[in-house]
Design a protein around this motif. Structure first.
Motif, PDB file in Angstrom:
ATOM      1  N   GLY A  11       0.816  -1.215   0.000  1.00 16.13           N
ATOM      2  CA  GLY A  11       0.000   0.000   0.000  1.00 16.13           C
ATOM      3  C   GLY A  11       0.846   1.260   0.000  1.00 16.13           C
ATOM      4  O   GLY A  11       0.555   2.222  -0.723  1.00 16.13           O
ATOM      5  N   LEU A  12       1.925   1.248   0.773  1.00 12.41           N
ATOM      6  CA  LEU A  12       2.830   2.410   0.819  1.00 12.41           C
ATOM      7  C   LEU A  12       3.571   2.594  -0.497  1.00 12.41           C
ATOM      8  O   LEU A  12       3.758   3.716  -0.972  1.00 12.41           O
ATOM      9  N   ILE A  13       4.001   1.473  -1.105  1.00 15.60           N
ATOM     10  CA  ILE A  13       4.716   1.546  -2.391  1.00 15.60           C
ATOM     11  C   ILE A  13       3.806   2.158  -3.460  1.00 15.60           C
ATOM     12  O   ILE A  13       4.190   3.085  -4.170  1.00 15.60           O
ATOM     13  N   VAL A  14       2.586   1.625  -3.566  1.00 16.27           N
ATOM     14  CA  VAL A  14       1.635   2.136  -4.565  1.00 16.27           C
ATOM     15  C   VAL A  14       1.255   3.581  -4.242  1.00 16.27           C
ATOM     16  O   VAL A  14       1.198   4.444  -5.112  1.00 16.27           O
ATOM     17  N   GLY A  15       1.030   3.864  -2.956  1.00 14.07           N
ATOM     18  CA  GLY A  15       0.582   5.191  -2.538  1.00 14.07           C
ATOM     19  C   GLY A  15       1.639   6.270  -2.599  1.00 14.07           C
ATOM     20  O   GLY A  15       1.318   7.460  -2.707  1.00 14.07           O
ATOM     21  N   SER A  16       2.911   5.869  -2.541  1.00 13.82           N
ATOM     22  CA  SER A  16       4.001   6.866  -2.544  1.00 13.82           C
ATOM     23  C   SER A  16       3.972   7.721  -3.806  1.00 13.82           C
ATOM     24  O   SER A  16       4.373   8.886  -3.796  1.00 13.82           O
ATOM     25  N   TYR A  17       3.467   7.154  -4.894  1.00 11.00           N
ATOM     26  CA  TYR A  17       3.338   7.872  -6.161  1.00 11.00           C
ATOM     27  C   TYR A  17       2.421   9.089  -6.003  1.00 11.00           C
ATOM     28  O   TYR A  17       2.666  10.153  -6.571  1.00 11.00           O
ATOM     29  N   GLY A  18       1.364   8.929  -5.199  1.00 13.38           N
ATOM     30  CA  GLY A  18       0.453  10.041  -4.937  1.00 13.38           C
ATOM     31  C   GLY A  18       1.005  11.017  -3.907  1.00 13.38           C
ATOM     32  O   GLY A  18       0.790  12.222  -4.000  1.00 13.38           O
ATOM     33  N   LEU A  19       1.738  10.477  -2.917  1.00  9.53           N
ATOM     34  CA  LEU A  19       2.256  11.325  -1.835  1.00  9.53           C
ATOM     35  C   LEU A  19       3.206  12.395  -2.364  1.00  9.53           C
ATOM     36  O   LEU A  19       3.080  13.579  -2.028  1.00  9.53           O
ATOM     37  N   SER A  49       8.280   6.511  -5.406  1.00  7.28           N
ATOM     38  CA  SER A  49       8.109   7.902  -4.942  1.00  7.28           C
ATOM     39  C   SER A  49       8.685   8.868  -5.971  1.00  7.28           C
ATOM     40  O   SER A  49       8.108   9.925  -6.238  1.00  7.28           O
ATOM     41  N   LEU A  50       9.832   8.484  -6.547  1.00  8.04           N
ATOM     42  CA  LEU A  50      10.467   9.325  -7.570  1.00  8.04           C
ATOM     43  C   LEU A  50       9.584   9.428  -8.813  1.00  8.04           C
ATOM     44  O   LEU A  50       9.526  10.485  -9.462  1.00  8.04           O
ATOM     45  N   ALA A  51       8.862   8.348  -9.137  1.00  5.55           N
ATOM     46  CA  ALA A  51       7.915   8.400 -10.267  1.00  5.55           C
ATOM     47  C   ALA A  51       6.811   9.415  -9.980  1.00  5.55           C
ATOM     48  O   ALA A  51       6.331  10.106 -10.885  1.00  5.55           O
ATOM     49  N   GLY A  52       6.412   9.539  -8.711  1.00  8.39           N
ATOM     50  CA  GLY A  52       5.430  10.551  -8.324  1.00  8.39           C
ATOM     51  C   GLY A  52       5.968  11.956  -8.540  1.00  8.39           C
ATOM     52  O   GLY A  52       5.252  12.853  -8.990  1.00  8.39           O
ATOM     53  N   ALA A  53       7.262  12.135  -8.236  1.00  8.02           N
ATOM     54  CA  ALA A  53       7.913  13.432  -8.496  1.00  8.02           C
ATOM     55  C   ALA A  53       7.901  13.719  -9.994  1.00  8.02           C
ATOM     56  O   ALA A  53       7.674  14.853 -10.425  1.00  8.02           O
TER      57      ALA A  53
END
Length: 381
Positions: A44-52, A103-107
């Protein structure tokens, strides 16, 4: 305006590759993380980090690109970050590094505002909606081709190969982005904190932004989160995981086209949004009880129809009650706010699934979706 006949097709292809590089591995990301030993909470954290990271960076990057007056730089940085993210996930095979690089993909996705502003500048002011329509369709092309090709690559060469597929798309996109034409005549005032505060007091904008959080909550909890895990549990192949994401996205394209024109004119915006939430919730609740991949395809397609009905109307309503001079600010606020759902959806569902089992994760997420229907009926004027 510079007369570069190639600039629009070049930009469209670069945009598709930008999204391709962030979505090629999405169908297998959750099962891959699970195979590396990640708990549901960690998935959940891995998938959600993209949004965070989008939630944190979207508005600051928008303000910075306005101040610098240089969108091409942010476009290049965005696709570079996506490329590094994909290579990092391929190289470092632990749940922690998956979290860091997703997370970097979210950036990378946070640079999207620069894409939309620069592309719109190629068109006359009155053609801005046409520009947004074109660029959004190339976004969809990039994402859908990514999930299909990624799924088949995973089937043929193993799940980790999808990261290299993403990196390859990102590399071509990066090379093309170097030739993007920067239009220096963009008349766009930098967003200020006071402007953001002023639009954030708009009741209707807050209401529809809250509903958009719920839509993204469910989408990232299911389609991009735990639906692939449920599919793996009933024996789906990696290629079928790719198809699953495509079956979810394709109906949303057609429903989006009909949502603001045919359905809202016939039944009213409030009713269409409420019905869309009911459809999304029903599709979500059904997932853990389906034991056949073809039925799962159908449930995902139904959920896609629901999202296609809801999302464009929320987007339109976010700026409907805001005065023209503040509409860009309102849209920036709306897009930054809905990223909260991208993070909370998978994080919540992962936590619940670890505690009570995957079935409860889906059921409670569906209940939240129903609250969206009730809020829509009760509060949208």
């Amino acid at each position: 305006m510079n007369n570069h006949s190639y600039r629009i097709p070049l930009f469209c292809i670069a945009t598709s590759l930008y999204w391709f590089s962030m979505y090629s591995y999405v169908p297998i990301l959750s099962p891959y993380a699970e195979s590396l030993g990640a708990s549901y909470k960690m998935i959940g954290l891995i998938v959600g980090s993209y949004g965070l990271t989008q939630m944190l960076l979207r508005i600051p990057l928008g303000i910075l690109s306005d101040k610098m007056g240089n969108r091409k730089f942010f476009i290049i940085m965005g696709i570079t970050a996506s490329l590094i993210s994909a290579v990092g996930m391929w190289l470092f095979k632990t749940p922690f590094w998956l979290l860091a690089f997703r997370s970097l993909a979210g950036a990378a996705a946070s640079a999207w505002v620069a894409y939309t502003v620069l592309f719109s500048s190629y068109f006359a002011q009155q053609d801005a909606p046409k520009a947004v329509g074109i660029i959004n369709s190339f976004t969809t092309i990039g994402q859908m081709s990514a999930t299909l090709i990624g799924g088949y690559a995973a089937q043929r060469f193993g799940q980790a190969s999808t990261f290299m597929v993403a990196a390859f798309g990102g590399l071509i996109g990066l090379l093309l982005s170097l030739f993007i034409v920067e239009n220096k005549d963009i008349d766009r005032q930098p967003l200020t904190a006071s402007q953001l505060l002023s639009v954030s007091k708009d009741y209707k904008l807050l209401l529809v932004s809250g509903l958009a959080i719920l839509v993204q909550f469910i989408t990232f909890a299911t389609t991009y989160g735990f639906t692939p895990v449920a599919a793996k549990n009933i024996g789906a192949s990696d290629a079928q995981l790719g198809l699953l994401a495509t079956f979810s996205a394709l109906p949303a394209v057609f429903a989006s086209a009909a949502s603001g024109s045919f359905f809202s004119k016939r039944y009213g915006e409030k009713e269409v949004i409420a019905m869309g939430f009911v459809i999304i919730s029903a599709a979500c609740a059904a997932i853990p009880f389906i034991k056949n991949i073809y039925l799962l395809y159908i449930s995902q397609a139904i959920g896609g129809i629901g999202r296609g009905l809801v999302y464009p109307l929320l987007m339109a309503l976010s700026i409907k009650s805001v005065e023209a001079s503040k509409r860009a600010t309102a849209m920036g606020f709306f897009q930054a706010i809905y990223a909260i759902g991208m993070f909370l959806g998978p994080a919540f569902t992962g936590l619940i699934s670890d505690m009570l089992g995957l079935t409860w994760g889906f059921v409670l997420t569906a209940v939240l979706g129903l609250s969206g229907a009730l809020i829509s009926r009760g509060f949208i004027k």
